[in-house]
Design a protein around this motif. Structure first.
Motif, mmCIF file in Angstrom:
data_model
loop_
_atom_site.group_PDB
_atom_site.id
_atom_site.type_symbol
_atom_site.label_atom_id
_atom_site.label_comp_id
_atom_site.label_asym_id
_atom_site.label_seq_id
_atom_site.Cartn_x
_atom_site.Cartn_y
_atom_site.Cartn_z
ATOM 1 N N PHE A 97 0.827 -1.214 0.000
ATOM 2 C CA PHE A 97 0.000 0.000 0.000
ATOM 3 C C PHE A 97 0.857 1.258 0.000
ATOM 4 N N TRP A 98 1.813 1.328 0.907
ATOM 5 C CA TRP A 98 2.580 2.564 1.051
ATOM 6 C C TRP A 98 3.566 2.773 -0.084
ATOM 7 N N THR A 99 4.195 1.712 -0.566
ATOM 8 C CA THR A 99 5.123 1.896 -1.680
ATOM 9 C C THR A 99 4.379 2.355 -2.935
ATOM 10 N N ILE A 100 3.238 1.736 -3.221
ATOM 11 C CA ILE A 100 2.484 2.112 -4.415
ATOM 12 C C ILE A 100 1.931 3.525 -4.289
ATOM 13 N N ALA A 101 1.379 3.848 -3.113
ATOM 14 C CA ALA A 101 0.803 5.183 -2.920
ATOM 15 C C ALA A 101 1.860 6.276 -3.072
ATOM 16 N N VAL A 102 3.008 6.095 -2.442
ATOM 17 C CA VAL A 102 4.059 7.117 -2.507
ATOM 18 C C VAL A 102 4.659 7.193 -3.910
ATOM 19 N N GLN A 103 4.884 6.046 -4.530
ATOM 20 C CA GLN A 103 5.485 6.046 -5.865
ATOM 21 C C GLN A 103 4.564 6.676 -6.896
ATOM 22 N N VAL A 104 3.271 6.409 -6.806
ATOM 23 C CA VAL A 104 2.332 7.000 -7.761
ATOM 24 C C VAL A 104 2.259 8.512 -7.560
ATOM 25 N N LEU A 105 2.211 8.948 -6.302
ATOM 26 C CA LEU A 105 2.126 10.381 -6.018
ATOM 27 C C LEU A 105 3.373 11.120 -6.516
ATOM 28 N N ILE A 106 4.547 10.624 -6.136
ATOM 29 C CA ILE A 106 5.787 11.296 -6.547
ATOM 30 C C ILE A 106 6.032 11.120 -8.042
ATOM 31 N N GLY A 107 5.783 9.908 -8.563
ATOM 32 C CA GLY A 107 6.012 9.642 -9.977
ATOM 33 C C GLY A 107 5.160 10.511 -10.875
ATOM 34 N N PHE A 108 3.882 10.662 -10.532
ATOM 35 C CA PHE A 108 3.003 11.514 -11.347
ATOM 36 C C PHE A 108 3.423 12.978 -11.246
ATOM 37 N N THR A 109 3.814 13.415 -10.047
ATOM 38 C CA THR A 109 4.261 14.806 -9.874
ATOM 39 C C THR A 109 5.493 15.095 -10.729
ATOM 40 N N LEU A 110 6.467 14.180 -10.694
ATOM 41 C CA LEU A 110 7.672 14.364 -11.507
ATOM 42 C C LEU A 110 7.335 14.367 -12.999
ATOM 43 N N ALA A 111 6.452 13.458 -13.414
ATOM 44 C CA ALA A 111 6.069 13.397 -14.830
ATOM 45 C C ALA A 111 5.369 14.686 -15.255
ATOM 46 N N TYR A 112 4.526 15.215 -14.391
ATOM 47 C CA TYR A 112 3.795 16.449 -14.698
ATOM 48 C C TYR A 112 4.757 17.625 -14.857
ATOM 49 N N LEU A 113 5.789 17.660 -13.992
ATOM 50 C CA LEU A 113 6.769 18.746 -14.071
ATOM 51 C C LEU A 113 7.673 18.599 -15.303
ATOM 52 N N ILE A 114 8.109 17.371 -15.578
ATOM 53 C CA ILE A 114 9.007 17.148 -16.718
ATOM 54 C C ILE A 114 8.269 17.347 -18.037
ATOM 55 N N ASN A 115 6.961 17.117 -18.049
ATOM 56 C CA ASN A 115 6.177 17.306 -19.270
ATOM 57 C C ASN A 115 6.138 18.778 -19.693
ATOM 58 N N LYS A 116 6.368 19.672 -18.715
ATOM 59 C CA LYS A 116 6.468 21.096 -19.040
ATOM 60 C C LYS A 116 7.869 21.347 -19.597
ATOM 61 N N LYS A 117 7.962 21.738 -20.824
ATOM 62 C CA LYS A 117 9.260 21.910 -21.467
ATOM 63 C C LYS A 117 10.052 23.017 -20.774
#
Length: 314
Positions: A97-117
Motif C-alpha cells: 500500500f505505502w510503496t504504491i501510494a508514494v510512488q504514484v504520487l511522486i512519480g506523477f508529480t515528476l512526470a507532470y513537471l518534466i512534461n512542461k518543457k
C-alpha cells in the motif's frame, strides 16, 4: 532486386520441400512458428505450476528420502489458520500500500513537471531514471551502508525528531521504523518507472483538447481535473498493476537491507516462503503456500484488469 532474391531462394529450395510447403495452409505455417514458443511456455511455466499444485497435497520434504504421502488439504488448513502467516500477509499488504501510494504520487508529480518543457529537461529525466537501472542487490547494499549509524541522513533526521542518540541510531534496527526504511528505498528505486509511464500518458493527450478548454475559459485547475487526470488514469492504473505484482514478490532488496528483521517486522510473504522451502525444507507446505499466493495475486490482478478495461472504455 527483391524479386530476383526471392526467385533465387525459390530455385535453391529442394523440390520435395517446396511441394510440402506449398501444400500447407497459412494457419499451419503460423502454427509451425508459434509451436516452439508454446512448448517453451508449457515447459517453463505450466509444468512447474502443475507439479507445485501436486506437491501441495503431500508431506514431501526435499532434504529427506522417504515415501511421499498425500495428506489432502492439511497444508492449506495449517497455512490459513497460522497467526504468523497472517501477520506476514499483513506486513506485505502494508508494504504494498505505502510503496504504491508514494510512488504514484511522486512519480506523477515528476512526470507532470518534466512534461512542461524547460531548459535541461532531458538531463533531469536521465538523472531521475538512473536508480531503476541499478541491480536491487547493489541498491540494497548501498542503502544498508547509508542506514548505518553516523552515516545515514535519514538516521539523523529520525533521531532528531525521536530524541534518540544519532551516533548509535539506525532505522533498519528499529522495529517500528524498519518497514519504512524499505519503503523509502523501494520508492527511490522505482518511482522513475512510474514517472515514465505517467509521462507517456501525459504526452499522449492532444494539445487540441487543452486549446478547446481554454476557448471555453476553463481554468488550469479545471483542465487538470477534467482532462489531465481522466486521460492519464489508465496509465496510472497500469503503473499500479505493474508495481503491485512486482512488490508482492519483493525479496532481494528486503533481504539485503534487513533480512526480514528486526524480529519479523519486515518478513514479507516471499521471504516467509523461502524460509519454509529452503531453510525448514517443508516442500509440500511451501508448495501450498505458493499456490495460495498465486491464486491471491492472479485473482486480484484479474479483478483489477477488468476495472482497468472499464476505465479505458470511457
Amino acid at each position: 532486386m527483391v524479386t530476383s532474391t526471392l526467385e533465387r531462394a525459390a530455385e535453391a529450395t529442394p523440390p520435395g520441400a517446396a511441394r510440402r510447403i506449398k501444400g500447407l495452409s497459412d494457419r499451419a505455417i503460423a502454427w509451425i512458428f508459434v509451436a516452439p514458443s508454446i512448448f517453451l511456455l508449457l515447459a517453463v511455466n505450466i509444468f512447474p505450476l502443475i507439479w507445485t499444485i501436486n506437491l501441495s497435497f503431500t508431506n514431501f520434504k526435499a532434504n529427506r528420502n522417504r515415501e511421499v504421502e498425500y495428506i489432502g488439504l492439511r497444508n492449506y488448513e495449517r497455512i490459513l489458520t497460522d497467526a504468523d502467516t497472517w501477520a506476514t500477509m499483513q506486513a506485505t499488504a502494508h508494504f504494498l500500500f505505502w510503496t504504491i501510494a508514494v510512488q504514484v504520487l511522486i512519480g506523477f508529480t515528476l512526470a507532470y513537471l518534466i512534461n512542461k518543457k524547460f531548459k535541461g529537461n532531458d538531463m533531469w529525466t536521465t538523472i531521475i531514471v538512473l536508480p531503476m537501472m541499478l541491480s536491487p542487490a547493489v541498491v540494497g547494499n548501498f542503502w544498508t551502508f547509508l542506514y548505518q549509524p553516523q552515516i545515514g541522513l535519514f538516521n539523523y533526521v529520525v533521531a532528531f525528531f525521536t530524541g534518540a542518540d544519532a551516533s548509535s541510531f539506525s532505522m533498519i534496527g528499529e522495529v517500528a521504523l524498519a518497514p519504512w526504511a524499505i519503503v523509502i528505498v523501494d520508492t527511490w528505486m522505482w518511482t522513475p518507472f512510474v514517472m515514465l509511464i505517467c509521462l507517456a500518458g501525459l504526452r499522449s493527450i492532444p494539445e487540441s483538447i487543452y486549446e478547446a478548454a481554454e476557448c471555453d475559459r476553463a481554468s488550469k485547475w479545471r483542465q487538470f481535473w477534467t482532462i489531465t487526470i481522466p486521460m492519464v488514469l489508465p496509465f496510472l492504473m497500469l503503473a499500479v498493476l505493474f508495481r503491485g505484482i512486482e512488490n508482492f514478490k519483493m525479496f532481494d532488496l528486503v533481504v539485503q537491507l534487513t533480512g526480514g528483521g528486526p524480529g519479523n517486522t519486515t518478513t514479507l510473504t516471499s521471504i516467509d516462503l523461502k524460509r519454509e522451502a529452503f531453510e525448514k525444507w517443508r516442500t509440500g507446505y511451501a508448495s501450498a503456500y505458493a499456490v495460495i499466493l498465486f491464486v491471491t495475486v492472479f485473482g486480484l490482478a484479474s479483478i483489477y484488469v477488468k476495472a482497468l478495461n472499464k476505465v479505458k472504455e470511457r
